[in-house]
Design a protein around this motif. Structure first.
Motif, PDB file in Angstrom:
ATOM      1  N   TYR A 341       0.872  -1.185   0.000  1.00 41.82           N
ATOM      2  CA  TYR A 341       0.000   0.000   0.000  1.00 41.82           C
ATOM      3  C   TYR A 341       0.904   1.228   0.000  1.00 41.82           C
ATOM      4  O   TYR A 341       1.577   1.510   0.988  1.00 41.82           O
ATOM      5  CB  TYR A 341      -0.902  -0.024   1.234  1.00 41.82           C
ATOM      6  CG  TYR A 341      -1.845   1.149   1.357  1.00 41.82           C
ATOM      7  CD1 TYR A 341      -2.448   1.720   0.237  1.00 41.82           C
ATOM      8  CD2 TYR A 341      -2.153   1.687   2.607  1.00 41.82           C
ATOM      9  CE1 TYR A 341      -3.323   2.788   0.357  1.00 41.82           C
ATOM     10  CE2 TYR A 341      -3.040   2.750   2.740  1.00 41.82           C
ATOM     11  CZ  TYR A 341      -3.623   3.294   1.616  1.00 41.82           C
ATOM     12  OH  TYR A 341      -4.484   4.357   1.733  1.00 41.82           O
ATOM     13  N   GLU A 343       1.555   5.508  -1.350  1.00 42.34           N
ATOM     14  CA  GLU A 343       0.847   6.739  -1.721  1.00 42.34           C
ATOM     15  C   GLU A 343       0.880   6.881  -3.253  1.00 42.34           C
ATOM     16  O   GLU A 343       1.730   6.258  -3.911  1.00 42.34           O
ATOM     17  CB  GLU A 343       1.460   7.946  -1.011  1.00 42.34           C
ATOM     18  CG  GLU A 343       2.921   8.209  -1.317  1.00 42.34           C
ATOM     19  CD  GLU A 343       3.430   9.444  -0.575  1.00 42.34           C
ATOM     20  OE1 GLU A 343       2.886  10.529  -0.813  1.00 42.34           O
ATOM     21  OE2 GLU A 343       4.365   9.311   0.244  1.00 42.34           O
ATOM     22  N   GLY A 376       1.328   4.159   1.892  1.00 41.05           N
ATOM     23  CA  GLY A 376      -0.033   4.638   1.641  1.00 41.05           C
ATOM     24  C   GLY A 376      -0.639   5.389   2.813  1.00 41.05           C
ATOM     25  O   GLY A 376      -1.480   6.278   2.624  1.00 41.05           O
ATOM     26  N   LEU A 377      -0.232   5.036   4.033  1.00 44.62           N
ATOM     27  CA  LEU A 377      -0.830   5.718   5.189  1.00 44.62           C
ATOM     28  C   LEU A 377      -0.352   7.169   5.297  1.00 44.62           C
ATOM     29  O   LEU A 377      -0.884   7.938   6.089  1.00 44.62           O
ATOM     30  CB  LEU A 377      -0.505   4.957   6.482  1.00 44.62           C
ATOM     31  CG  LEU A 377      -1.141   3.563   6.566  1.00 44.62           C
ATOM     32  CD1 LEU A 377      -0.684   2.835   7.822  1.00 44.62           C
ATOM     33  CD2 LEU A 377      -2.667   3.653   6.533  1.00 44.62           C
ATOM     34  N   PRO A 380      -3.535   8.801   3.102  1.00 47.15           N
ATOM     35  CA  PRO A 380      -4.550   7.759   2.979  1.00 47.15           C
ATOM     36  C   PRO A 380      -5.630   8.210   2.018  1.00 47.15           C
ATOM     37  O   PRO A 380      -5.955   9.366   1.953  1.00 47.15           O
ATOM     38  CB  PRO A 380      -5.112   7.612   4.389  1.00 47.15           C
ATOM     39  CG  PRO A 380      -4.272   8.454   5.262  1.00 47.15           C
ATOM     40  CD  PRO A 380      -3.480   9.392   4.423  1.00 47.15           C
TER      41      PRO A 380
END
Ligand SMILES: Cc1ncc(COP(=O)(O)O)c(C=O)c1O
Ligand SMILES: [Zn+2]
Length: 408
Positions: A341, A343, A376-377, A380
């Motif tokens: 995951y 960004e 990704g966090l 988000p």
């Protein structure tokens, strides 16, 4: 410690002063580069490095700072993954994903910031500072906290709240500037002159050396085989430039036989390097960055633009761009088929690999490394999520939700 042999402008050759604070070339404004004296390499060194404890500092002979004073959070040696399901989607037989989302603060920036803070502390800097699209700010804040040095970071006010929170959690003084990244960068350079912080910008040649570690780790993980292509998401241009420099050092030592073709992957909303590459221009003309999901690399005036273009050309590589839709598609592919995951900016390497594969520039059998640069966090959002069911705490409710498949 690597012996810095020389500080010089890679463009016009103007010599710099290794003892002076980081500055760009006085003659042409290009970011200066440190040449490391590679005379340290004795037979058996590669084997000794392989046996050292994992991490970027295994390669300290290649870095221009004193490793015994290293400010480290355990960065480096990120996984080089096979990702067979993603490879099939892209039509590649030999894809590897360099997963830099697992670095200590969740982005590629830790590779350079560990060296910057080490250098800053060696110089006895009173405070360090940076202008950033978010990831760099979070990284500088974390390493400054570990070093016990105050940090001032400037980000555009529209920066992802997760990155802002991260930088603040580490105690940095954060200035959210109501402006684009390029304007924030320009303001920061004025502030540097006024307040005299140690600069962690990508115009700092000491810091920039840390990113060479991409080359060393990849070379080692591939057991000396050279990838045909390395694709890297590009904002300021350092990732490509430094990875290329690392491979050149490996070739100079005779450890690698050639340098991979470097690819600068940009968002179409901010792709001055792609434009220069396609136009056959000598330099990168700044553009106004448009709005994009690729916040981290929305850079219209890249500080290492010329050098990145040079690296791409001299390695027979490419610069190419991906639309926001392609970036989101690549982000979702990484999440759904590789378990990564990231960004949206970080998926640019995969989005551009898909494009170059489709138009035949990358062949199905080429050995391709895509660097994925931020978690990704950190920003988000918009990966299209799988259904979520909110249920009462009963097995019957679970069964009903699973059979209906109705997202709530
Ligand atoms: C997630 C991510 N990828 C790539 C980059 C681009 O790196 P460079 O400035 O070295 O081109 C950045 C820079 O902020 C980033 O945050
Ligand atoms: Zn110069």
């Amino acid at each position: 410690m690597g012996r810095p042999a020389r500080l010089a402008c890679p463009r016009c050759g103007e010599p710099g002063d290794l003892a002076a604070p980081p500055a760009v070339c006085a003659r042409c404004g290009t970011v200066m580069e440190i040449e490391i004296d590679l005379g340290f390499a004795r037979p058996g060194l590669a084997e000794r490095i392989r046996r050292r404890p994992r991490g970027l500092w295994r390669w300290h002979e290649f870095l221009p700072v004193d490793a015994s004073r290293g400010i480290t959070l355990g960065e480096g040696d990120t996984p080089l993954l096979n990702a067979p399901r993603l490879a099939r989607e892209l039509g590649l037989e030999r894809l590897r994903v360099k997963n830099d989302t697992v670095l200590p603060t969740g982005s590629l920036k830790d590779r350079s910031v560990t060296v910057a803070l080490t250098h800053a502390r060696t110089l006895g800097a009173g405070a360090v500072g940076v202008a950033s699209s978010g990831n760099h700010a979070a990284s500088v804040a974390a390493y400054a906290a570990a070093a016990g040095v105050p940090a001032v970071v400037m980000v555009p006010a529209a920066t992802s709240p997760a990155k802002v929170l991260q930088a603040r959690a580490h105690g940095a003084t954060l200035l959210a500037v109501r402006a684009s990244f390029d304007a924030t960068f320009a303001l920061f350079k004025e502030a540097l002159k006024a307040f005299g912080w140690y600069s962690c910008l990508s115009t700092n040649p000491w810091r920039n050396e840390g990113k060479k570690s991409y080359a060393f780790e990849t070379w080692e993980d591939l057991r000396g085989e050279t990838p045909d292509w390395i694709l890297h998401p590009v904002g300021g241009g350092l990732g490509v430039t430094a990875c290329w420099k690392g491979w050149r050092e490996l070739v100079e030592l005779g450890w690698a036989s050639r340098v991979p073709r470097m690819v600068a992957a940009q968002p179409t909303a901010a792709d001055p390097i792609t434009r220069a590459f396609e136009a056959g221009a000598d330099d990168v003309a700044p553009i106004a960055a448009a709005d994009t999901v690729a916040q981290a690399i929305a850079v219209g005036a890249p500080s290492l633009g010329w050098r990145c273009l040079d690296a791409v050309r001299r390695s027979s590589g490419a610069a190419a761009s991906a639309t926001d839709a392609e970036l989101l598609e690549a982000q979702a592919l990484l999440a759904r088929t590789a378990g990564i995951y990231c960004e949206p900016s970080a998926a640019a390497s995969v989005a551009v690999a898909r494009r170059l594969r489709r138009d035949g520039r990358i062949k199905a059998t080429d050995l391709v490394v895509c660097v994925v640069t931020g978690h990704g966090l950190k920003q988000p959002g918009p990966v299209e999520p799988a259904p979520m069911h909110t249920v009462e705490p009963t097995l019957a409710a679970v069964e009903a939700a699973l059979s209906k498949g109705d997202p709530t």
